[in-house]
Write a protein that holds these residues in place. Sequence first.
Motif, PDB file in Angstrom:
ATOM      1  N   THR A  16       5.109  -7.163  -5.443  1.00 24.46           N
ATOM      2  CA  THR A  16       4.482  -8.071  -4.483  1.00 24.46           C
ATOM      3  C   THR A  16       3.086  -8.513  -4.911  1.00 24.46           C
ATOM      4  N   GLY A  17       2.454  -7.740  -5.792  1.00 28.70           N
ATOM      5  CA  GLY A  17       1.084  -8.063  -6.193  1.00 28.70           C
ATOM      6  C   GLY A  17       0.044  -7.644  -5.169  1.00 28.70           C
ATOM      7  N   LEU A  18       0.495  -6.957  -4.119  1.00 27.00           N
ATOM      8  CA  LEU A  18      -0.445  -6.472  -3.107  1.00 27.00           C
ATOM      9  C   LEU A  18      -1.208  -5.272  -3.644  1.00 27.00           C
ATOM     10  N   GLY A  19      -2.444  -5.118  -3.193  1.00 23.82           N
ATOM     11  CA  GLY A  19      -3.255  -3.968  -3.567  1.00 23.82           C
ATOM     12  C   GLY A  19      -3.357  -2.978  -2.417  1.00 23.82           C
ATOM     13  N   ILE A  20      -4.017  -1.877  -2.675  1.00 19.19           N
ATOM     14  CA  ILE A  20      -4.205  -0.837  -1.658  1.00 19.19           C
ATOM     15  C   ILE A  20      -4.891  -1.419  -0.427  1.00 19.19           C
ATOM     16  N   GLU A  21      -5.954  -2.181  -0.638  1.00 19.46           N
ATOM     17  CA  GLU A  21      -6.703  -2.775   0.490  1.00 19.46           C
ATOM     18  C   GLU A  21      -5.833  -3.743   1.290  1.00 19.46           C
ATOM     19  N   ASP A  22      -4.998  -4.514   0.596  1.00 18.67           N
ATOM     20  CA  ASP A  22      -4.115  -5.467   1.279  1.00 18.67           C
ATOM     21  C   ASP A  22      -3.141  -4.744   2.200  1.00 18.67           C
ATOM     22  N   VAL A  23      -2.490  -3.708   1.673  1.00 16.28           N
ATOM     23  CA  VAL A  23      -1.506  -2.959   2.462  1.00 16.28           C
ATOM     24  C   VAL A  23      -2.204  -2.202   3.584  1.00 16.28           C
TER      25      VAL A  23
END
Length: 85
Positions: A16-23
């Motif tokens: 997804t390309g999401l990072g820790i902060e995004d999730v």
Amino acid sequence: MSQPSTRTIDLFFEETGLGIEDVAAKSGLPPERVEAIALGRWTPSPAEREKIAAAFGVDVARISWGHTMDPRNVRYRRYGLKEDF
């Protein structure tokens, strides 16, 4: 009809390309907790699983939630190796 395959959480981050902060922002969980779950240091509760799966936009059953940290490494870091290298 075949069921969608399960994947580990690190693959969902990668795909997804999401990072820790995004999730963390999408799930409402602290970034430290999301990081621990992503690294396999923390097995999430059912409520945490639902929040993280929703953050990725997938069903909870699609994510493999196993605890992946090798306990031997923890023991060695805590006490050190007995052998002298």
